[in-house]
Scaffold this motif. Structure first.
Motif, PDB file in Angstrom:
ATOM      1  N   TYR A   1      -1.779 -12.857   5.556  1.00 48.69           N
ATOM      2  CA  TYR A   1      -1.046 -14.062   5.421  1.00 48.69           C
ATOM      3  C   TYR A   1       0.605 -13.906   4.438  1.00 48.69           C
ATOM      4  O   TYR A   1       1.324 -14.806   3.854  1.00 48.69           O
ATOM      5  N   CYS A   2       0.677 -12.402   4.711  1.00 50.70           N
ATOM      6  CA  CYS A   2       1.872 -11.587   4.148  1.00 50.70           C
ATOM      7  C   CYS A   2       2.793 -12.082   4.096  1.00 50.70           C
ATOM      8  O   CYS A   2       4.028 -11.764   5.403  1.00 50.70           O
TER       9      CYS A   2
ATOM     10  N   THR B   1      -2.556  -1.679   3.973  1.00 49.99           N
ATOM     11  CA  THR B   1      -2.817  -2.633   4.879  1.00 49.99           C
ATOM     12  C   THR B   1      -1.808  -4.139   5.029  1.00 49.99           C
ATOM     13  O   THR B   1      -1.433  -4.500   3.534  1.00 49.99           O
ATOM     14  N   LYS B   2      -1.356  -4.561   6.311  1.00 46.45           N
ATOM     15  CA  LYS B   2      -0.122  -6.519   5.254  1.00 46.45           C
ATOM     16  C   LYS B   2      -1.547  -7.143   5.965  1.00 46.45           C
ATOM     17  O   LYS B   2      -2.687  -6.468   6.732  1.00 46.45           O
ATOM     18  N   CYS B   3      -1.378  -7.294   4.871  1.00 50.76           N
ATOM     19  CA  CYS B   3      -2.798  -8.536   5.051  1.00 50.76           C
ATOM     20  C   CYS B   3      -2.200  -9.519   6.004  1.00 50.76           C
ATOM     21  O   CYS B   3      -0.850  -9.809   5.998  1.00 50.76           O
TER      22      CYS B   3
ATOM     23  N   SER C   1       6.688  -5.669   2.439  1.00 48.70           N
ATOM     24  CA  SER C   1       5.663  -4.569   2.415  1.00 48.70           C
ATOM     25  C   SER C   1       5.283  -4.055   3.497  1.00 48.70           C
ATOM     26  O   SER C   1       5.341  -4.332   4.966  1.00 48.70           O
TER      27      SER C   1
ATOM     28  N   CYS D   1       1.902  -0.644   1.173  1.00 47.89           N
ATOM     29  CA  CYS D   1       0.548  -1.570   0.778  1.00 47.89           C
ATOM     30  C   CYS D   1      -0.854  -0.680   1.456  1.00 47.89           C
ATOM     31  O   CYS D   1      -0.044   0.430   2.868  1.00 47.89           O
TER      32      CYS D   1
ATOM     33  N   GLY E   1       5.622  -6.604  -5.648  1.00 42.61           N
ATOM     34  CA  GLY E   1       5.745  -4.857  -3.995  1.00 42.61           C
ATOM     35  C   GLY E   1       5.008  -6.271  -3.218  1.00 42.61           C
ATOM     36  O   GLY E   1       5.233  -7.684  -3.076  1.00 42.61           O
ATOM     37  N   GLY E   2       4.471  -5.911  -2.584  1.00 39.94           N
ATOM     38  CA  GLY E   2       3.744  -4.709  -1.959  1.00 39.94           C
ATOM     39  C   GLY E   2       2.955  -4.588  -3.276  1.00 39.94           C
ATOM     40  O   GLY E   2       2.127  -5.936  -4.511  1.00 39.94           O
ATOM     41  N   THR E   3       3.016  -3.113  -3.835  1.00 42.38           N
ATOM     42  CA  THR E   3       1.213  -3.001  -4.494  1.00 42.38           C
ATOM     43  C   THR E   3       1.871  -1.612  -5.170  1.00 42.38           C
ATOM     44  O   THR E   3       2.104   0.042  -5.126  1.00 42.38           O
TER      45      THR E   3
ATOM     46  N   ASN F   1      -3.481  -4.236  -7.124  1.00 38.23           N
ATOM     47  CA  ASN F   1      -4.738  -4.544  -5.686  1.00 38.23           C
ATOM     48  C   ASN F   1      -5.775  -3.867  -6.840  1.00 38.23           C
ATOM     49  O   ASN F   1      -6.026  -2.749  -6.439  1.00 38.23           O
TER      50      ASN F   1
ATOM     51  N   PHE G   1       5.750 -10.648   2.012  1.00 38.67           N
ATOM     52  CA  PHE G   1       6.888 -10.126   0.993  1.00 38.67           C
ATOM     53  C   PHE G   1       7.312  -9.162   1.646  1.00 38.67           C
ATOM     54  O   PHE G   1       6.690  -9.028   2.959  1.00 38.67           O
TER      55      PHE G   1
ATOM     56  N   ARG H   1      -7.461  -9.205   4.015  1.00 40.57           N
ATOM     57  CA  ARG H   1      -7.642  -7.955   2.037  1.00 40.57           C
ATOM     58  C   ARG H   1      -9.058  -6.743   2.691  1.00 40.57           C
ATOM     59  O   ARG H   1      -9.567  -6.323   3.172  1.00 40.57           O
TER      60      ARG H   1
HETATM   61  S1  SF4 Z   1       2.056  -7.524  -0.803  1.00 40.24           S
HETATM   62 FE1  SF4 Z   1       0.334  -8.162  -1.306  1.00 40.24          FE
HETATM   63  S2  SF4 Z   1      -0.235  -9.462  -0.513  1.00 40.24           S
HETATM   64 FE2  SF4 Z   1       1.058  -8.296   1.009  1.00 40.24          FE
HETATM   65  S3  SF4 Z   1       0.196  -6.881   2.044  1.00 40.24           S
HETATM   66 FE3  SF4 Z   1       0.427  -5.904   0.114  1.00 40.24          FE
HETATM   67  S4  SF4 Z   1      -1.116  -6.384  -0.751  1.00 40.24           S
HETATM   68 FE4  SF4 Z   1      -1.100  -8.384   1.180  1.00 40.24          FE
END
Ligand code: SF4
Length: 378
Positions: free
Chosen positions: A24-25, A20-22, A29, A18, A71-73, A106, A27, A143
């Protein structure tokens, strides 16, 4: 080569990178600050190895009905790398005639030409993480895109010829009003999107925004508003968090929600075999996952679990309550279950299905309380 019959016509691929790391995430990533330049190559190499190991075991021989790149992205993966990965897959497997192949994307990584290339590879559906169309909220969520970038990205997807486009929004964001939600849904449904997912923001109690989350009553008000608004726009509310134009339900996700089998690739990915009642999960760490594949030439499975009868029963209920088709009345086998279901109908959480006479289903209010309904009925 093992000649075990292949039960997998649905595949998931996890791309862990990704921007950056959001905030609230949950997953698995990795933002750019946690990756090294060589990681992308190592990932591609290991993904190709995983496909080969599964293919050599005879697990990729059934026509593929659904593929999902999550993912991820995944849209950060250059098309040429994507092509090498899927050329390997298609040296073992082939697509069913009416396949659905979704890629998560994204707004910050959607370029017109890149999506034309993905389309040539075979991707025919994109699920774009918009989350909000208000800069203040996007910033709060961590985001990297802004409102404008989301709208331009959406335009580019359609220009690239992707006709089946889903978007994701978040509700329950601290400070988000019904007007905000209405304006987001209005602006997204001005595009010819076929599908919209709206997830309730959930955070752990230790998260710094946790105390600002709306209370249950407020959440319910928002969820009911979303239901009414989207149905008014011609979308079917077919799953707790998902709305589709007729004929455009997410086929891959429906495999999950109906207890179907799927095989997954990539770090942290989960797989499920309905025939064997087993679930298994790959190592989450990118390096551990890649090491198992490229250094040891073994499947990178961290654990396998066989579902007990109780787990199967609970999952059966959890899955059925999520969907607009609900469950057959004859699942209510005891007097206790029948009495509880009568009460849930009286209280407006369950209703007889309007066209399938032997079934009951959750109402929009019931969707918002699905965990409690499952507890009552299972
Ligand atoms: S997987 Fe989605 S929510 Fe999680 S950090 Fe990446 S873009 Fe953000």
């Amino acid at each position: 080569m093992s000649l075990t019959p292949n039960p997998y016509s649905s595949l998931y691929f996890h791309f862990p990178f990704c921007e950056t790391k959001c905030h609230y995430c949950d997953f698995y990533s990795l933002g750019r600050e946690r990756t090294r330049p060589e990681d992308a190559n190592a990932f591609e190499k290991a993904m190709i190895e995983e496909i080969k190991l599964r293919g050599d075991r005879g697990e990729l021989e059934t026509p593929l009905r659904t593929l999902f790149l999550g993912g991820g992205t995944p849209s950060m993966t250059p098309p040429e790398s994507m092509r090498r990965i899927f050329d390997t897959l298609f040296s073992y497997a082939h697509l069913a005639p009416e396949y659905e192949w979704t890629m998560e994307a994204n707004p910050s990584s959607i370029e017109l030409e890149q999506f034309q290339s993905y389309r040539e590879i075979g991707i025919n559906r994109v699920s774009m993480g918009v989350q909000s169309l208000k800069n203040e909220h996007l910033l709060k969520l961590g985001r990297v895109h802004n409102e404008n970038a989301a709208l331009i990205a959406l335009e580019n997807l359609f220009k690239a010829g992707i006709e089946n486009v889903s978007t994701d929004l978040l509700c329950g964001v601290p400070g988000q009003s019904l007007d905000d939600l209405q304006s987001h849904m209005e602006r997204l449904s001005d595009f010819p999107i076929s599908h919209l997912s709206i997830y309730l923001l959930t955070l752990t109690p230790t998260h710094k925004m946790y105390k600002d989350l709306p209370n249950e009553e407020e959440q319910l008000k928002h969820l009911l508003f979303i239901d009414e608004f989207m149905r008014g726009k011609g979308f079917e509310h077919y799953e707790i968090s998902n709305f589709a134009k007729p004929g455009k339900r997410a086929q891959h996700n429906l495999v999950y929600w109906t207890g179907g089998s799927y095989l997954s690739f990539g770090p942290s990915a989960h797989s499920f075999s309905n025939e064997q009642s087993i679930r298994f999960k790959n190592f989450s760490s990118l390096h551990r996952w890649a090491e198992e594949l490229t250094l040891k030439a073994t499947l990178p499975v961290e654990w396998t679990e066989t579902l007990s009868e109780d787990q199967k029963e609970l999952e059966k209920w959890m899955l059925a309550i999520r969907l607009a088709e609900g469950f057959p009345k004859d699942w209510l086998q005891s007097d206790r279950q029948r009495a509880k279901s009568d009460r849930l109908i009286k209280e407006g959480f369950l209703e007889p299905h309007p066209t399938l006479i032997h079934r009951l289903r959750a109402t929009p209010r019931g969707f918002a309380m699905s965990d409690a309904i499952v507890k009552e009925l299972s």
